[in-house]
Design an enzyme around this catalytic site. Structure first.
Site: not given
Ligand code: PMP
Length: 446
Positions: A154, A283, A256
């Protein structure tokens, strides 16, 4: 007179009239009463009134142990005095300017100092924008258009990454040669053509696919700990194989680390010992405010340098927002080596303790995770990739989580939890006792 115990759903309804009332209002003005799919769950989500440390109070005044901590973001817990102070101090000085600010420089320097791959960094407002920019930068740097992503990975909600996130076990193709599947209605066919899907934790199969598509690939993007896909750590050997394949073909390796950054001072790349070309963060680096970032080798990041004639622009009215920068910096300052060690010890105790509770109740379960992160899967396992996680019983798991909610402990509906610095052994005991009570009650007919 009541002769039968209440079902889990009945108990939730009885405990949460205030949330229900708000949800009924919300439903009239927002589709499904929500503005964030991941917060919704049936019959309706809890509405939070306040948080302090690892506790959250809902609008009915019920206090619960919060082990979701906004999907792992609130690593120092809620309303930490140092973070509140940093925000208040900056808020009094103004909240946003068409100018750079000192907090932005300080937070950038802190991240560069911590994260092995990050020599230069840029801020965004969400992880979504961070992965969007990292992929765009990889395209600009390599002159290629496609990218590879792990099945189940994700990376936010922009168009290009809405592919093979939640995999349909029937239509995903062979496990070692997954096909790109749309995440939802509205996924672009262009996105399905642009993403090459590789299996997670299968180094040989992933390498084969990368070798076959090498000439077209700008990047490989992967979470060192697959978060939404099941909180599943990558084998260091898998990440190393991706590193080798990327080096062989001049592909940018992007980690990521929006979730996994919280596992060590320098993120999972430090913990697992593999250095990517680019890293996305989010985060915890915003201390609960909307902050994310992407960074990497200076030679690659300098494509964004506006002094260059052919630079890649990066816009954003709220990029480098001083409140978020101040909150992020205050949070990172709290994360000493001792704090990381304690987060990890409590995470390990939670995983081991949950395994023991499920075993005692003879419930087939697997608990994945690393350091401060865990997730329960109701399957005998092993859980090494997203497909393994999907084989778990999702409905029974939601019942288990709602049962925990009724007993005052919050996990997300997929069974995910995370430690924060206010958590102590007493809170881990609370989690394990609640899990035991829910499994005991589940044996009685409702
Ligand atoms: N990458 C990862 C690994 C995530 O877990 C998330 C959100 N949970 C995102 C990107 C996207 O971040 P955001 O919700 O701040 O757009």
């Amino acid at each position: 007179m009541r002769t039968q115990p209440r079902s889990v759903a009945e108990e939730y309804l009885a405990q949460t009239p205030g949330s229900r009332a708000l949800y009924e209002r919300a439903e009239r003005v927002m589709p499904g009463g929500t503005t964030r799919t991941s917060v919704y769950h049936p019959p309706y989500p809890l509405y939070a009134a306040r948080g302090e440390g690892c506790r959250v109070w809902d609008v009915d005044g019920t206090r619960r142990l919060d082990l979701v901590v906004n999907y792992t973001a609130m690593i120092a817990g809620h309303a930490h005095p140092a973070v509140v102070h940093a925000i208040q101090e900056q808020a009094a000085l103004g909240t946003s300017f068409a100018a750079a600010n000192a907090h932005e420089v300080d937070l950038a320097a802190e991240l560069v100092e911590r994260v092995p791959s990050v020599e230069k960094v840029r801020f965004t407002n969400s992880g979504t924008e961070a992965t969007m920019m990292a992929l765009r930068l990889a395209r600009a740097h390599t002159g290629r258009e496609k990218f590879a992503k792990a099945e189940g990975g994700y990376h936010g909600s922009h168009d290009l990454v809405q592919v093979s996130t939640r995999v349909d076990l029937e239509h995903g193709g062979p496990e070692d040669a997954p096909i790109a599947t749309p995440d939802a209605v509205g996924t672009l066919s262009y996105a399905l053509e642009t993403a090459v899907v590789i299996p997670f934790n299968d180094a040989a199969a992933a390498t084969r696919i990368l070798d076959r598509n090498a000439g077209e690939l700008a990047a490989v993007i992967v979470e060192p700990i697959m978060g939404a896909g099941g909180m599943i750590p990558a084998d260091p050997e898998y990440l190393q194989a991706l590193r080798v394949a990327c080096d062989r073909h001049g592909i940018m390796l992007i980690f990521d680390e929006v979730i996994s950054f919280r596992v060590a001072r320098g993120g999972a790349q430090e913990r697992y010992g593999i250095t990517p070309d680019l890293t996305t963060l989010g985060k915890v680096i915003g201390g609960g405010l909307p902050v994310a970032a992407f960074g990497g080798r200076a030679g690659v990041m300098d494509v964004l340098d506006p002094r260059r004639p052919d630079f890649l622009p990066q816009a954003g009215t709220l990029n480098g927002h001083p409140l978020g920068m101040a909150a992020g910096l205050a949070t990172l300052k709290l994360l000493t080596p001792a704090a990381y060690a304690e987060l990890e010890r409590l995470g390990e105790r939670s995983r081991e303790g949950l395994r023991a509770v499920f075993a005692e109740h003879q419930v087939a379960a697997t608990v994945t995770g690393d350091a401060s992160l865990f997730q329960v899967h109701l399957t005998p396992g092993p859980v090494r990739n997203h497909r393994d996680s999907r084989r778990g019983d999702a409905a029974q798991l939601r019942d288990f989580v709602l049962g925990l909610t009724n007993r005052g402990v919050l996990l997300n509906m997929r069974g995910m939890g995370a430690m924060s610095t206010p958590v102590t052994d007493a809170e881990v005991d609370e989690l394990l006792e609640a899990a035991d009570a829910v499994l005991t009650a589940a044996r009685q007919p409702a």
